[in-house]
Design an enzyme around this catalytic site. Structure first.
Site, PDB file in Angstrom:
ATOM      1  NE  ARG A  70      -3.689   0.093   2.490  1.00 37.89           N
ATOM      2  CZ  ARG A  70      -4.307   0.382   3.634  1.00 37.89           C
ATOM      3  NH1 ARG A  70      -4.174  -0.420   4.680  1.00 37.89           N
ATOM      4  NH2 ARG A  70      -5.025   1.465   3.749  1.00 37.89           N
ATOM      5  CG  HIS A 119      -8.825   5.812  10.743  1.00 38.97           C
ATOM      6  ND1 HIS A 119      -9.715   5.573   9.734  1.00 38.97           N
ATOM      7  CD2 HIS A 119      -9.566   5.921  11.868  1.00 38.97           C
ATOM      8  CE1 HIS A 119     -10.947   5.515  10.234  1.00 38.97           C
ATOM      9  NE2 HIS A 119     -10.885   5.738  11.518  1.00 38.97           N
ATOM     10  CB  CYS A 130       9.195   2.284  24.343  1.00 37.10           C
ATOM     11  SG  CYS A 130       9.932   2.726  22.764  1.00 37.10           S
ATOM     12  CB  ALA A 234     -14.004  14.062  -4.344  1.00 35.16           C
TER      13      ALA A 234
HETATM   14  C1  BV8 Z   1     -13.162   1.260  17.630  1.00 33.21           C
HETATM   15  C2  BV8 Z   1      -6.699   2.509   9.159  1.00 33.21           C
HETATM   16  C3  BV8 Z   1     -13.469   0.811  19.926  1.00 33.21           C
HETATM   17  C4  BV8 Z   1      -6.029   1.217   8.869  1.00 33.21           C
HETATM   18  C5  BV8 Z   1      -9.087   2.053   9.305  1.00 33.21           C
HETATM   19  C6  BV8 Z   1     -20.626  -2.713  14.251  1.00 33.21           C
HETATM   20  C7  BV8 Z   1     -21.309  -1.512  14.187  1.00 33.21           C
HETATM   21  C8  BV8 Z   1     -20.653  -0.292  14.383  1.00 33.21           C
HETATM   22  C9  BV8 Z   1     -19.271  -0.273  14.639  1.00 33.21           C
HETATM   23  C10 BV8 Z   1     -18.613  -1.471  14.688  1.00 33.21           C
HETATM   24  C11 BV8 Z   1     -19.271  -2.692  14.505  1.00 33.21           C
HETATM   25  N1  BV8 Z   1     -18.352  -3.663  14.606  1.00 33.21           N
HETATM   26  C12 BV8 Z   1     -17.136  -3.122  14.860  1.00 33.21           C
HETATM   27  C13 BV8 Z   1     -17.295  -1.794  14.942  1.00 33.21           C
HETATM   28  C14 BV8 Z   1     -16.248  -0.809  15.212  1.00 33.21           C
HETATM   29  C15 BV8 Z   1     -15.394  -0.611  13.979  1.00 33.21           C
HETATM   30  C16 BV8 Z   1     -16.239  -0.279  12.775  1.00 33.21           C
HETATM   31  O1  BV8 Z   1     -16.736   0.822  12.657  1.00 33.21           O
HETATM   32  N2  BV8 Z   1     -16.375  -1.272  11.885  1.00 33.21           N
HETATM   33  C17 BV8 Z   1     -17.180  -1.048  10.700  1.00 33.21           C
HETATM   34  C18 BV8 Z   1     -16.546  -1.774   9.507  1.00 33.21           C
HETATM   35  C19 BV8 Z   1     -18.597  -1.534  10.978  1.00 33.21           C
HETATM   36  N3  BV8 Z   1     -14.547   0.527  14.285  1.00 33.21           N
HETATM   37  C20 BV8 Z   1     -13.371   0.309  14.895  1.00 33.21           C
HETATM   38  O2  BV8 Z   1     -12.922  -0.780  15.136  1.00 33.21           O
HETATM   39  C21 BV8 Z   1     -12.637   1.570  15.301  1.00 33.21           C
HETATM   40  N4  BV8 Z   1     -12.254   1.428  16.675  1.00 33.21           N
HETATM   41  O3  BV8 Z   1     -14.348   1.252  17.446  1.00 33.21           O
HETATM   42  O4  BV8 Z   1     -12.583   1.053  18.842  1.00 33.21           O
HETATM   43  C22 BV8 Z   1     -12.645   0.825  21.138  1.00 33.21           C
HETATM   44  C23 BV8 Z   1     -12.763   1.910  22.012  1.00 33.21           C
HETATM   45  C24 BV8 Z   1     -12.023   1.894  23.169  1.00 33.21           C
HETATM   46  C25 BV8 Z   1     -11.133   0.830  23.446  1.00 33.21           C
HETATM   47  C26 BV8 Z   1     -11.014  -0.232  22.539  1.00 33.21           C
HETATM   48  C27 BV8 Z   1     -11.767  -0.239  21.381  1.00 33.21           C
HETATM   49  C28 BV8 Z   1     -11.376   1.743  14.504  1.00 33.21           C
HETATM   50  C29 BV8 Z   1     -11.753   1.983  13.047  1.00 33.21           C
HETATM   51  C30 BV8 Z   1     -10.503   2.358  12.269  1.00 33.21           C
HETATM   52  C31 BV8 Z   1     -10.090   1.210  11.377  1.00 33.21           C
HETATM   53  N5  BV8 Z   1      -8.962   1.641  10.523  1.00 33.21           N
HETATM   54  N6  BV8 Z   1      -8.045   2.492   8.597  1.00 33.21           N
HETATM   55  C32 BV8 Z   1      -5.785   1.063   7.392  1.00 33.21           C
HETATM   56  O5  BV8 Z   1      -6.193   1.921   6.592  1.00 33.21           O
HETATM   57  O6  BV8 Z   1      -5.144   0.052   7.060  1.00 33.21           O
HETATM   58  S1  BV8 Z   1     -10.627   2.120   8.612  1.00 33.21           S
HETATM   59  C33 BV8 Z   1     -10.512   2.186   6.930  1.00 33.21           C
HETATM   60  O7  BV8 Z   1     -11.852   2.312   6.501  1.00 33.21           O
HETATM   61  C34 BV8 Z   1      -9.833   3.399   6.330  1.00 33.21           C
HETATM   62  O8  BV8 Z   1      -9.417   4.364   7.272  1.00 33.21           O
HETATM   63  C35 BV8 Z   1     -10.943   3.980   5.467  1.00 33.21           C
HETATM   64  O9  BV8 Z   1     -10.774   5.305   5.210  1.00 33.21           O
HETATM   65  C36 BV8 Z   1     -12.033   3.714   6.381  1.00 33.21           C
HETATM   66  C37 BV8 Z   1     -13.419   3.986   6.054  1.00 33.21           C
HETATM   67  O10 BV8 Z   1     -13.651   3.579   4.806  1.00 33.21           O
HETATM   68  P1  BV8 Z   1     -13.817   4.781   3.753  1.00 33.21           P
HETATM   69  O11 BV8 Z   1     -12.697   5.738   3.881  1.00 33.21           O
HETATM   70  O12 BV8 Z   1     -15.206   5.278   3.873  1.00 33.21           O
HETATM   71  O13 BV8 Z   1     -13.556   3.998   2.460  1.00 33.21           O
HETATM   72  P2  BV8 Z   1     -14.662   3.156   1.713  1.00 33.21           P
HETATM   73  O14 BV8 Z   1     -14.026   2.371   0.642  1.00 33.21           O
HETATM   74  O15 BV8 Z   1     -15.508   2.489   2.727  1.00 33.21           O
HETATM   75  O16 BV8 Z   1     -15.567   4.282   1.011  1.00 33.21           O
HETATM   76  C38 BV8 Z   1     -15.021   5.049  -0.034  1.00 33.21           C
HETATM   77  C39 BV8 Z   1     -16.209   5.802  -0.594  1.00 33.21           C
HETATM   78  O17 BV8 Z   1     -15.706   6.683  -1.577  1.00 33.21           O
HETATM   79  C40 BV8 Z   1     -17.198   4.872  -1.276  1.00 33.21           C
HETATM   80  O18 BV8 Z   1     -18.492   5.174  -0.800  1.00 33.21           O
HETATM   81  C41 BV8 Z   1     -17.071   5.214  -2.756  1.00 33.21           C
HETATM   82  O19 BV8 Z   1     -18.321   5.233  -3.422  1.00 33.21           O
HETATM   83  C42 BV8 Z   1     -16.549   6.627  -2.709  1.00 33.21           C
HETATM   84  N7  BV8 Z   1     -15.720   7.018  -3.841  1.00 33.21           N
HETATM   85  C43 BV8 Z   1     -14.949   6.225  -4.631  1.00 33.21           C
HETATM   86  N8  BV8 Z   1     -14.325   6.984  -5.554  1.00 33.21           N
HETATM   87  C44 BV8 Z   1     -14.716   8.277  -5.323  1.00 33.21           C
HETATM   88  C45 BV8 Z   1     -15.604   8.295  -4.241  1.00 33.21           C
HETATM   89  N9  BV8 Z   1     -16.166   9.424  -3.767  1.00 33.21           N
HETATM   90  C46 BV8 Z   1     -15.849  10.580  -4.392  1.00 33.21           C
HETATM   91  N10 BV8 Z   1     -15.000  10.652  -5.450  1.00 33.21           N
HETATM   92  C47 BV8 Z   1     -14.427   9.514  -5.935  1.00 33.21           C
HETATM   93  N11 BV8 Z   1     -13.591   9.597  -7.001  1.00 33.21           N
HETATM   94 ZN    ZN Z   2      10.642   0.872  21.692  1.00 32.87          ZN
END
Ligand code: BV8
Ligand code: ZN
Length: 244
Positions: A70, A119, A130, A234
């Site tokens: 990536r 993120h 650490c 966008a």
């Molecule tokens: C947490 C970094 C708690 C790593 C990422 C059930 C219900 C609700 C929530 C949850 C659930 N089960 C689990 C959860 C929590 C979970 C979550 O939300 N899961 C989802 C999948 C349901 N969240 C977490 O785990 C978060 N942490 O909740 O912790 C906690 C609290 C205290 C103590 C302990 C624990 C952490 C979430 C962060 C995960 N890391 N990224 C990496 O990148 O490798 S998330 C990852 O997805 C990216 O950051 C990405 O950006 C993000 C979101 O996706 P999008 O950016 O929206 O990308 P996507 O492809 O989905 O959409 C792109 C859109 O663009 C599309 O709609 C497309 O149509 C559009 N598009 C395409 N081309 C264009 C366009 N638009 C405009 N112009 C274009 N040209």
């Molecule tokens: Zn260290």
């Protein structure tokens, strides 16, 4: 359509505090694959396989190889007209905060200053014990060389990004919540609004009276709540809304 653009241009021009949330979609036109659209990253890999602490413990090399690949894709990419429109918007706005879910560093390379990376960042490593931070743009972890370790204490390092099931960095989370609570215009750009807690921010802003504007290729959970929704790229729509 033009009236809608003009109306939103006026709203943005008069805004006192603009908040922006971006997702993988804003980097799609730069060639960085998104997560959930048809060419999305997750098509080939499942989130549970790679972007979780369990995956890293189980197979650190495979996770490093994925981030290395990536990083290569991100370094090949250039900021696109959508990123550049947000740089111009930050210059013009009275108050501006850019909250990004993306780890691709493209907003920083484009020239935005006030960026909240909720993120993390793919080009920063963190020590697993650490928590020492150090930058790293190594892309190739195929060779059997040792994986990155902390220069301070020698423990295994990881990419400094937030995996599923991990909490967001405290300072970035608090700042984002404060921005959502006080902005008067909130732009949600290129995100499927699937991932929490980021997906809460636009809803919180709308609830406190901000005008919610969505720019996304397809409909999302936010579309029905947005005051204005632009379905499209966008890179094409943002310059028109900023009046570039
Ligand atoms: C947490 C970094 C708690 C790593 C990422 C059930 C219900 C609700 C929530 C949850 C659930 N089960 C689990 C959860 C929590 C979970 C979550 O939300 N899961 C989802 C999948 C349901 N969240 C977490 O785990 C978060 N942490 O909740 O912790 C906690 C609290 C205290 C103590 C302990 C624990 C952490 C979430 C962060 C995960 N890391 N990224 C990496 O990148 O490798 S998330 C990852 O997805 C990216 O950051 C990405 O950006 C993000 C979101 O996706 P999008 O950016 O929206 O990308 P996507 O492809 O989905 O959409 C792109 C859109 O663009 C599309 O709609 C497309 O149509 C559009 N598009 C395409 N081309 C264009 C366009 N638009 C405009 N112009 C274009 N040209
Ligand atoms: Zn260290």
């Amino acid at each position: 359509m033009h009236d809608k653009h003009r109306h939103v241009r006026e709203i943005i021009g008069k805004a006192k505090h603009i908040a922006v949330l971006t997702g993988a979609g804003i980097s799609a036109e730069s060639g960085v694959p998104t997560f959930r659209s048809e060419d999305g990253l997750w098509k080939n890999f499942s989130a549970s396989e790679l972007a979780t602490p369990e995956a890293f413990i189980e197979n650190p090399r495979r996770v490093w190889q994925w981030y290395g690949w990536r990083r290569g894709e991100m370094l090949k990419a250039e900021p696109n007209s959508g990123h550049l429109a947000l740089v111009e918007l930050e210059k013009r706005a009275k108050a501006f905060h850019l909250i990004t879910q993306n780890i691709d560093n493209l907003h920083r390379r484009a020239g935005n200053a006030n960026i909240i990376e909720i993120h993390g960042n793919a080009f920063r490593n963190r020590c697993t014990s650490c928590r020492y931070l150090f930058s790293d743009d190594t892309c190739d972890f195929e060779k059997p060389e040792p994986l990155p370790v902390c220069p301070e204490c020698g423990s295994p390092a990881r990419v400094d990004v937030v995996w599923f099931g991990e909490p967001l960095p405290q300072r970035e989370l608090e700042t984002s919540l404060d921005v959502a609570a006080h902005c008067d215009v909130f732009l949600s750009i290129g995100t499927s609004a699937n991932v929490y807690p980021a997906a809460h921010f636009p809803i919180m802003a709308k609830k406190q009276g901000a005008i919610l504007i969505e720019i996304n290729l397809e409909q999302t959970e936010l579309t029905w709540q947005a005051d204005f929704s632009f379905l499209g790229k966008a890179g094409e729509i943002l310059p028109k809304l900023i009046g570039l």
